[in-house]
Every structure is written in C-alpha cells, then in structure tokens.
Design a protein around this motif. Structure first.
Motif, short mmCIF file in Angstrom:
data_model
loop_
_atom_site.label_atom_id
_atom_site.label_comp_id
_atom_site.label_asym_id
_atom_site.label_seq_id
_atom_site.Cartn_x
_atom_site.Cartn_y
_atom_site.Cartn_z
N LEU A 62 1.97 -18.57 -23.85
CA LEU A 62 1.17 -17.34 -23.70
C LEU A 62 -0.24 -18.15 -25.08
O LEU A 62 -0.93 -17.47 -24.75
CB LEU A 62 2.15 -15.78 -25.02
N LEU A 63 0.13 -18.96 -25.76
CA LEU A 63 -1.17 -19.26 -27.17
C LEU A 63 -1.76 -20.59 -26.20
O LEU A 63 -3.54 -19.92 -25.65
CB LEU A 63 -0.42 -19.96 -27.85
N ALA A 87 -3.70 -17.40 -24.12
CA ALA A 87 -5.23 -17.27 -24.84
C ALA A 87 -6.10 -17.66 -25.12
O ALA A 87 -6.99 -17.47 -25.43
CB ALA A 87 -3.91 -16.50 -25.93
N PHE A 108 -8.30 -18.62 -22.35
CA PHE A 108 -9.13 -17.36 -22.32
C PHE A 108 -10.00 -17.24 -24.06
O PHE A 108 -11.53 -17.08 -23.30
CB PHE A 108 -8.44 -15.56 -22.19
N VAL A 109 -9.86 -17.49 -24.88
CA VAL A 109 -10.75 -17.20 -25.82
C VAL A 109 -11.99 -18.36 -25.86
O VAL A 109 -13.44 -18.32 -25.94
CB VAL A 109 -10.38 -17.15 -27.11
#
Length: 208
Positions: free
Chosen positions: A101-102, A105, A108-109
């Motif tokens: 999940l990290l 994320a 994306f960021v």
C-alpha cells in the motif's frame, strides 16, 4: 546582451545557488518558502515571458516513445537489480513485497507531485529559457544534466548524484527530441518508480 546577462544570473540563482543552499543546514520552512516562490517565478516566466500554453501536442509519436522508453527501462532494471543483488540484497524489492500500500501511494504521489514540477523546471523552463545561450547541442544537454544532478546535492550521496546525472541526460535527450513536458515526465516517473520498486528508494528520499 543585457538579456543574456540577466538569463545567466537567473540561471545561476535558480539552478546553482538555491539547490546548493538546500544542502546547508537552516530552517526547513525557509527552504520551503524559497522553493515555493522559485517555482512560482518559473511558472510566471513560462506563461508570461516564454508564452508557454501548457497544451499537449497532437502530433506526439506515442508508439516510438513507448518503444524507446521500454528498451531503456529494461537496461535500467537489469543494471539496478544486479547492483541491489550485490550491494544491498536485504532491500531488494522490500517495499513492494512488505508494504504494497505504501508502494502504491508513493508511486502516485511521486509521479504527480514531484516528477512533473521537476520536468517543468529542469526541461521545459531550462530549454525554452536558456538553450539560446549555448552554441553546442551536447553542451546544453551536459549542462542540463549537471544542474539536474546538482539539484539532488542535499542528499549528500555520490551515487544519487551519478544516477541523477545519467537520468538528466536521458530526460534532456527526450525533451530535445519531443519538446513534450508530458512525455519526459512520464519517462522520469517510470524510471523513478522503478528505482523505488527495486529497493533504492531510501537513498532517494522515499519513505520506506
């Protein structure tokens, strides 16, 4: 002549003095303010002076872009995987395996909020603003790659400086060929995301 002198001073302030200052210890809020207003200045110059319309060109050769980017990615993936296998095997694919999940994320960021601003400054702004100062095509590419590497001096890591110099050459070549901020941003994001995926993210400032 005065215009060129102004551009040289501007180039020094934006691409040398500010990045080097970020490697010096002083309050982070001051660095953020400097970075913010520096970025605002770049956007203003692109819009008002360089007359950039921020439109995606309709004649982009997407097939050729994906083909060449994939070939370069394969080479980067092989080299970095071997490096991690030899030098830092404990971190090989560590984030994608243990913190998926990290991993998602961060991809994306990083892609949307880090890569695109970097490419606006170091490719779009740099080439539109300063290319006329250089008589040699390769000289402007080498200078651009060197300044892009210098932007990462705050990591205080020789390998990071080397990787970003090589990346700077690749991105400069892509921008010179395509004149597209979008394409060079996609390429930058792909290679950066791969480095994070393979386990080299910590030295590049990614949380892990």
């Amino acid at each position: 002549m005065r215009s060129n002198q102004y551009k040289l001073v501007e180039l020094f302030l934006i691409f040398v003095l500010i990045p080097v200052s970020f490697a010096i210890t002083y309050p982070i809020w001051m660095k953020m303010i400097i970075g913010f207003f520096g970025f605002i200045y770049v956007i203003y110059m692109l819009l008002k002076v360089e007359k950039n319309k921020f439109k995606v060109a309709s004649n982009l050769n997407w097939n050729q872009f994906w083909k060449t980017t994939f070939i370069k990615l394969v080479g980067i993936a092989i080299i970095t995987s071997i490096y991690m296998q030899i030098v830092d095997i404990d971190n090989l694919f560590i984030v994608v395996l243990y913190k998926p999940l990290l991993w998602i994320a961060i991809l994306f960021v990083y892609s949307f909020f880090s890569v695109y601003p970097q490419e606006l400054i170091y490719r779009t702004f740099f080439f539109q603003r300063y290319q006329s100062l250089f008589k040699s095509e390769w000289l402007v590419i080498i200078v651009n790659a060197t300044l892009f590497s210098l932007a990462h001096i705050f990591f205080k890591n020789t390998l990071v400086m080397f990787l970003t110099f090589i990346g700077g050459i690749l991105f400069a070549l892509t921008y010179k060929k395509t004149k597209s901020t979008l394409l060079v941003s996609i390429e930058h994001a792909i290679y950066g995301c791969w480095l994070f995926t393979v386990g080299m993210g910590e030295m590049l400032g990614f949380p892990s």
